[in-house]
Design an enzyme around this catalytic site. Structure first.
Site, PDB file in Angstrom:
ATOM      1  N   CYS A   9      22.920  -0.406  28.873  1.00 40.40           N
ATOM      2  CA  CYS A   9      22.272  -1.673  29.241  1.00 40.40           C
ATOM      3  C   CYS A   9      21.441  -1.751  27.691  1.00 40.40           C
ATOM      4  O   CYS A   9      21.465  -1.346  26.796  1.00 40.40           O
ATOM      5  CB  CYS A   9      21.254  -1.642  30.024  1.00 40.40           C
ATOM      6  SG  CYS A   9      22.019  -3.023  31.316  1.00 40.40           S
ATOM      7  N   CYS A  81      25.681  -5.069  30.915  1.00 42.12           N
ATOM      8  CA  CYS A  81      25.837  -6.162  30.151  1.00 42.12           C
ATOM      9  C   CYS A  81      26.880  -6.032  28.924  1.00 42.12           C
ATOM     10  O   CYS A  81      27.172  -4.967  28.273  1.00 42.12           O
ATOM     11  CB  CYS A  81      24.424  -6.025  30.026  1.00 42.12           C
ATOM     12  SG  CYS A  81      23.996  -5.230  28.765  1.00 42.12           S
ATOM     13  N   CYS A  88      28.022  -0.980  22.235  1.00 41.55           N
ATOM     14  CA  CYS A  88      27.684   0.916  22.539  1.00 41.55           C
ATOM     15  C   CYS A  88      28.701   1.490  21.142  1.00 41.55           C
ATOM     16  O   CYS A  88      29.603   0.831  21.345  1.00 41.55           O
ATOM     17  CB  CYS A  88      28.846   0.726  24.107  1.00 41.55           C
ATOM     18  SG  CYS A  88      28.512   2.438  24.745  1.00 41.55           S
TER      19      CYS A  88
END
Length: 134
Positions: A9, A81, A88
């Protein structure tokens, strides 16, 4: 053989922490479970409260940053999210990725009851999605 799962997240304060708590309880014992964020926002007290309501203590979990080495060894990475999905770090093709676009309960406004209701709703959705992973 042990499997690794990583819940990611933005701030590792609510959704990914609740997912880690449920996964540690609900997934088979051969899973190694962790959560992290792109940033560290600390553990949200409302997340701790609503997880305690269902008998899961996450009060000792820590808000941590993504560990690229752990990430690269994962069997499954779940982003909770869009920010985490978009930011990422790149993972090897062997890592399966899932995206659960859940609302951020920390953004809920209104009364204490309304905010807790938002946390409970997200908590219950996370539990159902983790049960579906088994």
């Amino acid at each position: 053989m042990t499997k690794q799962i990583y819940f990611l997240c933005t701030g590792n304060s609510c959704r990914s922490q609740m997912a880690e708590g449920f996964a540690k309880q609900l997934l088979p014992a051969d899973w190694t479970v962790a959560s992290a964020g792109i940033e560290q926002h600390g553990l949200n007290p409302r997340a701790v409260q609503v997880m305690a309501e269902v008998g899961i203590d996450i009060s000792q979990q820590q808000s941590t940053l993504i560990d690229p080495a752990y990430l690269a060894q994962c069997d499954l990475v779940v982003t909770l999210c869009g920010d985490a999905r978009d930011r990422c770090p790149v993972t090897p093709p062997s890592v399966k990725k899932l995206h659960w676009p859940l609302p951020d309960p920390a953004q809920a406004t209104g009364t204490e009851d309304a905010q807790l209701s938002a946390f409970r709703s997200v908590r219950d959705e996370i539990k159902q999605r983790i049960l579906a992973l088994k």
